[in-house]
Design an enzyme around this catalytic site. Sequence first.
Site: not given
Lengths: 218, 218, 218, 218
Positions: B82, B92, B145, B168
């Site tokens: 990342e 979500r 995350c 990730h």
Amino acid sequence: MTAPTILLTGFEPFAGDALNPSAAIALALDGTQMGAYRVQARILPCAFGAALHVLQQALDSTAPALVICLGQAGGRSEISVERVAINVDDARIPDNAGAQPVDEPVLASGPAAYFSSLPIKAVVAGLRDAGLPASVSQTAGTFVCNHVFYGLMHACAGRPGVQAGFIHVPWLPEQVVHRPGQPSMALALQVQAIQRALAICLEFRGVADLRQTQGRLD
Amino acid sequence: MTAPTILLTGFEPFAGDALNPSAAIALALDGTQMGAYRVQARILPCAFGAALHVLQQALDSTAPALVICLGQAGGRSEISVERVAINVDDARIPDNAGAQPVDEPVLASGPAAYFSSLPIKAVVAGLRDAGLPASVSQTAGTFVCNHVFYGLMHACAGRPGVQAGFIHVPWLPEQVVHRPGQPSMALALQVQAIQRALAICLEFRGVADLRQTQGRLD
Amino acid sequence: MTAPTILLTGFEPFAGDALNPSAAIALALDGTQMGAYRVQARILPCAFGAALHVLQQALDSTAPALVICLGQAGGRSEISVERVAINVDDARIPDNAGAQPVDEPVLASGPAAYFSSLPIKAVVAGLRDAGLPASVSQTAGTFVCNHVFYGLMHACAGRPGVQAGFIHVPWLPEQVVHRPGQPSMALALQVQAIQRALAICLEFRGVADLRQTQGRLD
Amino acid sequence: MTAPTILLTGFEPFAGDALNPSAAIALALDGTQMGAYRVQARILPCAFGAALHVLQQALDSTAPALVICLGQAGGRSEISVERVAINVDDARIPDNAGAQPVDEPVLASGPAAYFSSLPIKAVVAGLRDAGLPASVSQTAGTFVCNHVFYGLMHACAGRPGVQAGFIHVPWLPEQVVHRPGQPSMALALQVQAIQRALAICLEFRGVADLRQTQGRLD
């Protein structure tokens, strides 16, 4: 006294394509009236630096109340309302002027990122209500689109009351006929979606964005 | 005098899964020695706030020279290094404690984003050279995350010389047997990739990252 | 008297790749004993016609009780147990001998298709139970893989009691390092999956396949 | 004396959707005249057996020169011109009548497969020339679509001179607004594509299909 302005920008074609839906949309809506506002379109060169130069001139000459910059995101199937611009240029391919910066800042003294000041959740919700596929996106990439988005938000940081942001649009159907399996969206739908996005932004001037989760997992 | 520390964190399972590869990797490498450095693993709860609390305690107690937080990115097929953490929580699904923040800042007074201080291009290049699929990612999402990544970089902003970032990892094969068509990566490869990533980070301590374009179009 | 034979074929590399996982798996299992059966591996040329010639020789010389031909399916993330071979050669790219047939039959007088005689549902169920991603596939494409599959089933139509079929396998991790975003599967898992598939086929000799739906939508 | 007939069928909605683009297209073109031919539309129930019963009645009553059955293929982004129907019903979900056959033949005494008698390459080439995304597909699945396609080709096997085949169409935009990330195609484009497909089929009556490779890798 002139009508207040909505500035809507698109990009010229790049990467060998003959078309760029973002330019087609901007031109389709150029000159249209939305309530008290008039849309003014500009086509930006797909080139680091030069694109921001043209954008800055447009901001200065039109003093818009609302600015949406559009860009093409090949491979995406929906209208992508971008959330955040990051301070990095990292070009996978050369731009139209042949430049290919790698991991350079858009603005050496700028912050790491800027958030869109558009009501991104309201835009996505409104488009979906109208049957138009849309999602919030967490990355505008690191090519000229993100570069323009970052430069736009930096320029508007000193203009209180100006709503500004970036929306990515899919390839047109004719752009994918030789890219089998890739998604696309008809131009008529893209134009309809952006016109509706502009209207929703105007409705939310001075109003807090909707708070609703809309996300995908990634 | 104790060996300098590499802090490697993973997450507990979430979203109904019985496993989380990030935890399995961290535990697999816990206690291993890499040159002068010793790896210390911690498992973070998959919960906003609580995860950062555990991370902060680990940072304080281990005073690491290098920190990599790992998280699971279902649907991705590669090791995702990342680039940037953004100052937003937008869940979500509920986290493991039942919280589901929508469009709230990780830190009310924090900057819009932090960039990883890992040599992200060198890590991707080194993994690919070793036959391990990897890419730089421009978004860590907006769930726990990204929350941990942002909190990590904020905490390390005051710790010069500490390398810190987020990687990730894909689902494990056994996690996708009832998700037909989804990509996965064997645990052995994931462990090997993260061990190599740690080694590359150590090699690049005090050295500028590689400047090479590696990107995907989107 | 010799042990009864399992014939396991893979393909040589094609399309510019230096590796083909199907060959690596076949060679890894060559000579292994499975109960009363011994695995014999053959590597087929990736060429229309020539591949079937080598396969026919192998069928004649080994008189196998079970035949599985393996092929690489780049872009798929799972072990793909093929259901049906169709009587058409339609090559998107030239084969390794430079031939590129378009819409020609594999066998001018042959039926439109042959179904696999492997217990395809039992194989998929058994692999999933072992944590190995697998699905039934309804198309083996129209390149040399389908060509070999069709030719195999035609040859075995006159050999009652012979189990025969085709399994597609994903790219290896090292094959996707310069195909960012593409799925892969570690060789160790691929070998384990094919060995288990062979064992399941032997268990189901003379037994009806499982009747269970396993499908994807498309 | 009546005009010769083109029979164009669509399906009623299934799997919880309120719409099925295949029905919308068929109704949009019902009654239109194409040269000497008149389009007659029929909507088939999404149910094994019953769908073929309605189709057979339509074939008997209209005695068409050209038949195209349409079906929805959620997740595909293009017009999919199907090449082959296979003799198997394998339902991942129950049909609209609650039936869920697993690995049963469409017709116990039928051949393994039938090929489309449409000029599938000419249709794809013609649609692409018109800027409409299209590809040949090697699988119509194993649900009611393939069932109808197989039954259609079986029925037409005894009707020389009748062109017959199956085309899958994408979801409509309004069907994917709550399926983030999924591709779709505007109804206007779908109608335009199918009308053009019918015209191309008529042009190729009694003429061999184009021989050109058009494929995707998988």
